[in-house]
Scaffold this active site. Structure first.
Site, PDB file in Angstrom:
ATOM      1  N   LYS A 111       0.818  -1.213   0.000  1.00 45.47           N
ATOM      2  CA  LYS A 111       0.000   0.000   0.000  1.00 45.47           C
ATOM      3  C   LYS A 111       0.853   1.266   0.000  1.00 45.47           C
ATOM      4  CE  LYS A 111      -4.228  -2.052   1.534  1.00 45.47           C
ATOM      5  NZ  LYS A 111      -3.878  -3.438   1.920  1.00 45.47           N
TER       6      LYS A 111
HETATM    7  C1  PLP Z   1      -4.507  -4.535   1.379  1.00 46.94           C
HETATM    8  C2  PLP Z   1      -3.722  -5.801   1.254  1.00 46.94           C
HETATM    9  C3  PLP Z   1      -4.115  -6.825   0.370  1.00 46.94           C
HETATM   10  C4  PLP Z   1      -5.373  -6.748  -0.463  1.00 46.94           C
HETATM   11  O1  PLP Z   1      -5.326  -5.765  -1.446  1.00 46.94           O
HETATM   12  P1  PLP Z   1      -6.663  -5.222  -2.136  1.00 46.94           P
HETATM   13  O2  PLP Z   1      -6.232  -4.128  -3.019  1.00 46.94           O
HETATM   14  O3  PLP Z   1      -7.542  -4.759  -1.003  1.00 46.94           O
HETATM   15  O4  PLP Z   1      -7.276  -6.376  -2.853  1.00 46.94           O
HETATM   16  C5  PLP Z   1      -3.295  -7.943   0.259  1.00 46.94           C
HETATM   17  N1  PLP Z   1      -2.180  -8.084   1.001  1.00 46.94           N
HETATM   18  C6  PLP Z   1      -1.780  -7.127   1.863  1.00 46.94           C
HETATM   19  C7  PLP Z   1      -0.554  -7.343   2.663  1.00 46.94           C
HETATM   20  C8  PLP Z   1      -2.536  -5.955   2.025  1.00 46.94           C
HETATM   21  O5  PLP Z   1      -2.125  -5.010   2.886  1.00 46.94           O
END
Ligand code: PLP
Length: 455
Positions: A111
């Protein structure tokens, strides 16, 4: 570039509205009215760019009426200077499979890639327009951390992050709560992630309140996050000598994998996008057999994917309904009543681009253990689900998006291989630092009062 809402495409918006508002007033998500489709020749040219140049090139397609390319380039460079890898992301091997490591940013999850960028984009916009906003966001752990790091210390911005008390890993919590900057406020809610999310939603729909504090959000429906994430699909494709590749994506809110779909629509030769889920398998049921009916959220070893209804799935519904916004609006009503079975036409369209699989808790632990023993690599539990899906589907030439650093989930790793993975040196200091957060009841008006008092 113009945008419309997935629920009413008769009105057009510009990037500023899309970025600052996040969600359309009719409850729909913003999508562009047209997409650039790169020719093989153009892709060949893009291949020569480094990560920052490529980011600038791709994001600029969507944002040129908001920020000049030169200024964008400066923001991109600034955003990714906080990463431990010079080229931001990194490809590695786990047996036959390629991993695309996306966790080299300040808070150890993918993220950061989008969030560091939009933090700077906010600051750019607010300073230029002399405005102030307050960001309020609910988190199951990773979003909040990434948002705090991206916004801490920035002018004209405050951030309030709601996490479910005692339901995120201690490392996830400490990354958020040891931050000292005065514009960061952590709130632990006595409840689960859905409760946090519902509080934020209800504050947004209370227009009097949300307007009075200039409230804005950074959740994964924000289009600016999606485009920043599309970049690493291009980047990794260019670094692999294959004509066409597939991607396996550990999925929760469908944001990351939707970015892959976007890359494919823009001409990147992607074969299949594999939606990998944990036991919260609604998207696997939806994509494999059309069953889009949610159940109770289960707590799993991969908490950032403990989601039932995935917000960004609406964008896919819109595209496979041939950009028909009234049809999408109707479907979203059925989704809200929790009674949506995907029509055969739409399902056939979805299955042209997507495959799906789900891994349960036992399988996730076994994948972590097996890869540690055989390949000497520690996968975080989210990435393990992505790897497990590839094995189950026997897909070749596949890149798994490695979404988090294993040290962020120490208990899951300990459970799988009976050892702890160390935090990178840059983050060691959080372990013994004082934490700062307020525990509050699962009660919207108490949270509103808290926020008002802090401003
Ligand atoms: C947020 C997250 C996901 C999922 O991603 P999306 O975009 O919500 O599908 C997967 N793995 C980790 C470590 C995350 O922080």
């Amino acid at each position: 570039m113009k945008y419309v809402s997935t629920r009413n495409n008769s009105e057009e918006y510009n990037f500023e509205q899309v970025f600052i508002k996040g969600l359309a007033d009719d409850g729909g998500l913003y999508v562009p009215t047209s997409l650039k489709k790169y020719s093989p020749q153009e892709l060949h040219e893009l291949k020569k760019l480094n990560y920052n140049e490529l980011s600038t090139e791709i994001i600029n397609l969507f944002s040129s009426d908001f920020i000049s390319k030169d200024e964008l380039s400066t923001l991109v460079k600034k955003s990714y200077s906080t990463f431990r890898e010079k080229e931001v992301v990194k490809l590695s091997n786990v047996g036959e499979i390629k991993l695309l490591e996306l966790f080299h940013g300040p808070t150890l999850a993918f993220k950061d890639v989008a969030m560091q960028f939009i933090g700077n984009l906010y600051e750019y916009y607010l300073t230029k327009n002399n405005k102030k906003i307050n960001i309020v966001v609910a988190t199951s752990g990773d979003t909040g951390a990434a948002a705090i790091d991206a916004i801490k210390g920035k002018s004209n911005l405050n951030i309030f992050v709601l996490h479910p008390n005692n339901r995120i890993s201690s490392v996830q919590r400490k990354i958020m709560t040891t931050v000292e900057e005065k514009n960061v406020f952590n709130i632990a809610i006595d409840g689960n992630f859905d409760d946090c999310q519902n509080i934020v939603k209800s504050m947004f729909s209370d227009l009097e309140f949300s307007k009075s504090i200039n409230m804005s959000g950074v959740n994964s429906i924000n289009w600016a996050r999606i485009i920043a994430q599309a970049v690493y699909y291009f980047y990794s494709y260019f670094r692999l000598d294959k004509e066409i590749i597939s991607f396996s994506v550990p999925t929760g809110n469908f944001g990351d994998v939707f970015a892959g779909y976007l890359a494919k629509q823009m001409g990147l030769p992607i074969d299949k996008l594999i939606v990998a889920t944990n036991e919260n398998d609604i998207l696997h049921r939806a994509i494999s057999k059309g069953d889009y009916v949610s159940k109770e959220v289960k707590e799993t070893l991969s908490p950032s994917m403990d989601i039932q209804l995935a917000s960004n799935f609406e964008r896919l519904i819109y595209y496979v309904s041939n950009s028909d916004s009234s049809k999408t609006a109707e479907i979203m009503k059925k989704v809200k009543q929790n009674s949506y079975q995907i029509e055969k036409n739409n399902l056939d369209n979805i299955q042209k681009d997507f495959l799906s699989e789900s891994c349960n808790e036992q399988e996730t632990l076994e994948i972590i253990k097996k890869n540690y023993e055989e390949n000497n690599i520690i996968l975080d539990p989210h990435t393990a689900v992505g790897v497990g899906a590839v094995h189950k589907l026997s897909i070749h030439d596949c890149v798994v998006l490695s979404t988090a650093h294993p040290c962020k989930f120490p208990d899951a790793i300990k459970n799988a291989i009976n050892k702890y993975e160390k935090l990178p040196d840059e983050l060691q200091h959080i372990l013994n630092k004082d934490e700062n957060f307020q525990v509050l009841d699962n009660n919207v008006s108490k949270i509103k009062d808290f926020i008002k008092k802090k401003l």
